[in-house]
Motif scaffolding. Structure first.
Motif, PDB file in Angstrom:
ATOM      1  N   ASP A 191     -28.049  75.498  -2.886  1.00 30.34           N
ATOM      2  CA  ASP A 191     -29.190  74.620  -3.144  1.00 30.34           C
ATOM      3  C   ASP A 191     -29.171  73.377  -2.253  1.00 30.34           C
ATOM      4  OD1 ASP A 191     -30.491  76.121  -5.189  1.00 30.34           O
ATOM      5  OD2 ASP A 191     -28.864  75.554  -6.549  1.00 30.34           O
ATOM      6  N   ALA A 192     -27.995  72.814  -2.045  1.00 29.65           N
ATOM      7  CA  ALA A 192     -27.858  71.628  -1.194  1.00 29.65           C
ATOM      8  C   ALA A 192     -26.411  71.531  -0.736  1.00 29.65           C
ATOM      9  CB  ALA A 192     -28.261  70.360  -1.946  1.00 29.65           C
ATOM     10  N   ILE A 216     -27.887  74.075 -10.796  1.00 27.76           N
ATOM     11  CA  ILE A 216     -28.033  73.700  -9.383  1.00 27.76           C
ATOM     12  C   ILE A 216     -26.656  73.781  -8.735  1.00 27.76           C
ATOM     13  CG2 ILE A 216     -28.693  71.878  -7.755  1.00 27.76           C
ATOM     14  CD1 ILE A 216     -30.579  70.803  -9.942  1.00 27.76           C
ATOM     15  N   ILE A 218     -24.250  73.340  -5.401  1.00 28.60           N
ATOM     16  CA  ILE A 218     -24.181  72.652  -4.112  1.00 28.60           C
ATOM     17  C   ILE A 218     -22.851  72.920  -3.398  1.00 28.60           C
ATOM     18  CG2 ILE A 218     -25.695  70.817  -4.943  1.00 28.60           C
ATOM     19  CD1 ILE A 218     -23.242  68.947  -5.004  1.00 28.60           C
ATOM     20  N   THR A 241     -28.002  76.140   3.220  1.00 30.68           N
ATOM     21  CA  THR A 241     -28.691  75.227   2.308  1.00 30.68           C
ATOM     22  C   THR A 241     -29.952  74.672   2.960  1.00 30.68           C
ATOM     23  OG1 THR A 241     -27.349  73.349   3.088  1.00 30.68           O
ATOM     24  CG2 THR A 241     -26.546  74.531   1.158  1.00 30.68           C
ATOM     25  N   LYS A 242     -30.816  74.096   2.133  1.00 30.64           N
ATOM     26  CA  LYS A 242     -32.067  73.536   2.640  1.00 30.64           C
ATOM     27  C   LYS A 242     -32.070  72.007   2.641  1.00 30.64           C
ATOM     28  CE  LYS A 242     -33.816  74.630  -1.971  1.00 30.64           C
ATOM     29  NZ  LYS A 242     -34.744  75.496  -2.728  1.00 30.64           N
ATOM     30  N   LEU A 243     -31.037  71.421   2.098  1.00 31.37           N
ATOM     31  CA  LEU A 243     -30.938  69.967   2.036  1.00 31.37           C
ATOM     32  C   LEU A 243     -29.508  69.539   2.284  1.00 31.37           C
ATOM     33  CD1 LEU A 243     -31.999  67.090   1.209  1.00 31.37           C
ATOM     34  CD2 LEU A 243     -31.375  67.709  -1.148  1.00 31.37           C
ATOM     35  N   ILE A 305     -30.231  64.341  -5.142  1.00 32.12           N
ATOM     36  CA  ILE A 305     -30.391  65.774  -4.922  1.00 32.12           C
ATOM     37  C   ILE A 305     -31.564  66.334  -5.721  1.00 32.12           C
ATOM     38  CG2 ILE A 305     -29.311  68.027  -5.311  1.00 32.12           C
ATOM     39  CD1 ILE A 305     -26.663  66.805  -4.458  1.00 32.12           C
ATOM     40  N   LYS A 306     -31.665  65.978  -6.973  1.00 35.52           N
ATOM     41  CA  LYS A 306     -32.754  66.513  -7.813  1.00 35.52           C
ATOM     42  C   LYS A 306     -34.117  66.022  -7.344  1.00 35.52           C
ATOM     43  CE  LYS A 306     -31.971  66.711 -12.286  1.00 35.52           C
ATOM     44  NZ  LYS A 306     -31.528  66.325 -13.654  1.00 35.52           N
ATOM     45  N   ASN A 308     -34.961  65.521  -4.278  1.00 30.94           N
ATOM     46  CA  ASN A 308     -35.290  66.027  -2.947  1.00 30.94           C
ATOM     47  C   ASN A 308     -35.261  67.549  -2.827  1.00 30.94           C
ATOM     48  OD1 ASN A 308     -35.568  63.639  -0.856  1.00 30.94           O
ATOM     49  ND2 ASN A 308     -33.987  63.048  -2.329  1.00 30.94           N
ATOM     50  N   LEU A 309     -34.889  68.229  -3.896  1.00 35.25           N
ATOM     51  CA  LEU A 309     -34.918  69.696  -3.841  1.00 35.25           C
ATOM     52  C   LEU A 309     -36.337  70.226  -4.059  1.00 35.25           C
ATOM     53  CD1 LEU A 309     -31.672  70.831  -5.690  1.00 35.25           C
ATOM     54  CD2 LEU A 309     -32.233  71.104  -3.270  1.00 35.25           C
TER      55      LEU A 309
END
Length: 309
Positions: A191-192, A216, A218, A241-243, A305-306, A308-309
């Motif tokens: 996720d990140a 989530i 990470i 990951t995307k972030l 994180i939450k 920006n996901l």
């Protein structure tokens, strides 16, 4: 709760190794107490040099000793070592590629209420910009010990920044994987990814557990090696990951966030958020109070994180 600060772990290793290696020399700038080097000075007075409050001399003398075949470790508060002696670091150590290990103690905002004059929020940028100078921010006492043992085996300059207070253990006596200049993967999720260094690694690990409870997952990288940066580890984290989020006890300029962003921008473009100290005089208070104020803790990371996901 661990009560052994990383600076003490450095002294413990040097005492152990100095019993059989008489070339190890510790130098301090009226800082043997704050550097936790008093036990070394007491046990090996002939392998200890006190230069007084003279950081430029500290580095110059250390470089001279290195040229004579010694293995000097020059310890001083990071706020002064990285600024007052910068020219000596650049010329006597790095340009001459001498075997001087610079120990910046009480790094970041460790000195708390003493304010900006005693904070070192620029040292990663300063030291990393000097050719031949390696930069390390170990995350706990076990990794610190492994790092010092590894650096005793080479003859190149390095800057090691540690905090003033004990930090919660990341590793243990039984489990502390270590390869010089390779980041440690502490959690793996898609996720990140969080890339942290020094005292920011613990909050990253705690945040990973908090987020996992919410479904989530990470990746967490302990990037103790700022220079050379473990580029492969960063790119691998970015690929799954995307972030990406970086966490550092440093200015937003020229530190871990800047290094990661530069690499990601050129090789694997995606969103990167840099959690760092502000570009302003930091508030006074304990390290914990400062981190809380600026959101440099597990709760702050979870929020970032939450959002920006």
């Amino acid at each position: 709760m661990n009560k052994i600060p990383n600076r003490q772990a450095i002294c413990d290793v040097l005492i152990e190794k100095a019993k059989t290696d008489k070339d190890i020399v510790v130098l301090c700038s009226d800082s043997r107490g704050s550097s936790s080097m008093t036990p070394f000075a007491q046990e090996f007075p002939e392998q200890f040099v006190e230069v007084g409050i003279a950081e430029q001399n500290l580095v110059g003398i250390a470089a001279g000793l290195a040229k004579c075949g010694k293995k000097p470790f020059a310890a001083s508060p990071a706020s002064f070592l990285s600024t007052r002696s910068y020219e000596q670091v650049k010329v006597d150590c790095a340009y001459s590629n001498t075997n001087v290990k610079l120990i910046g103690v009480s790094g970041g905002v460790s000195y708390g209420a003493l304010g900006m004059s005693h904070h070192s929020a620029q040292d990663i940028a300063a030291m990393s910009s000097v050719p031949n100078m390696r930069v390390y921010l170990p995350s706990d006492r076990f990794q610190t010990a492994k790092l010092i043992k590894a650096l005793l085996e080479d003859d190149k300059p390095a800057y090691i920044r540690v905090g003033r207070n004990p930090v919660e253990d990341i590793y243990s006596e039984e489990f502390c994987p270590f390869e010089l200049n390779k980041a440690n993967l502490l959690a793996k999720g898609e996720d990140a990814a969080v890339i942290a260094c020094g005292e920011m690694v613990r909050p990253a690990v705690d945040a990973a557990k908090m987020l996992e409870a919410e479904g989530i997952y990470i990746t967490v990288l302990d990037m103790y090696c700022l220079k050379p940066l473990d580029r492969e580890a960063v790119l691998e984290a970015a690929a799954r990951t995307k972030l990406l989020v970086t966490m550092e006890e440093h200015s937003p300029f020229g530190g871990l966030g800047a290094m990661v962003s530069q690499l990601i921008g050129s090789r694997a473009p995606r969103k990167v958020i840099n959690m760092a100290l502000p570009d302003a005089p930091v508030i006074t208070g304990t390290s914990g109070e400062v981190f809380e104020h600026y959101g440099l803790n597990a709760n702050g990371l979870v929020i970032v994180i939450k959002e920006n996901l």
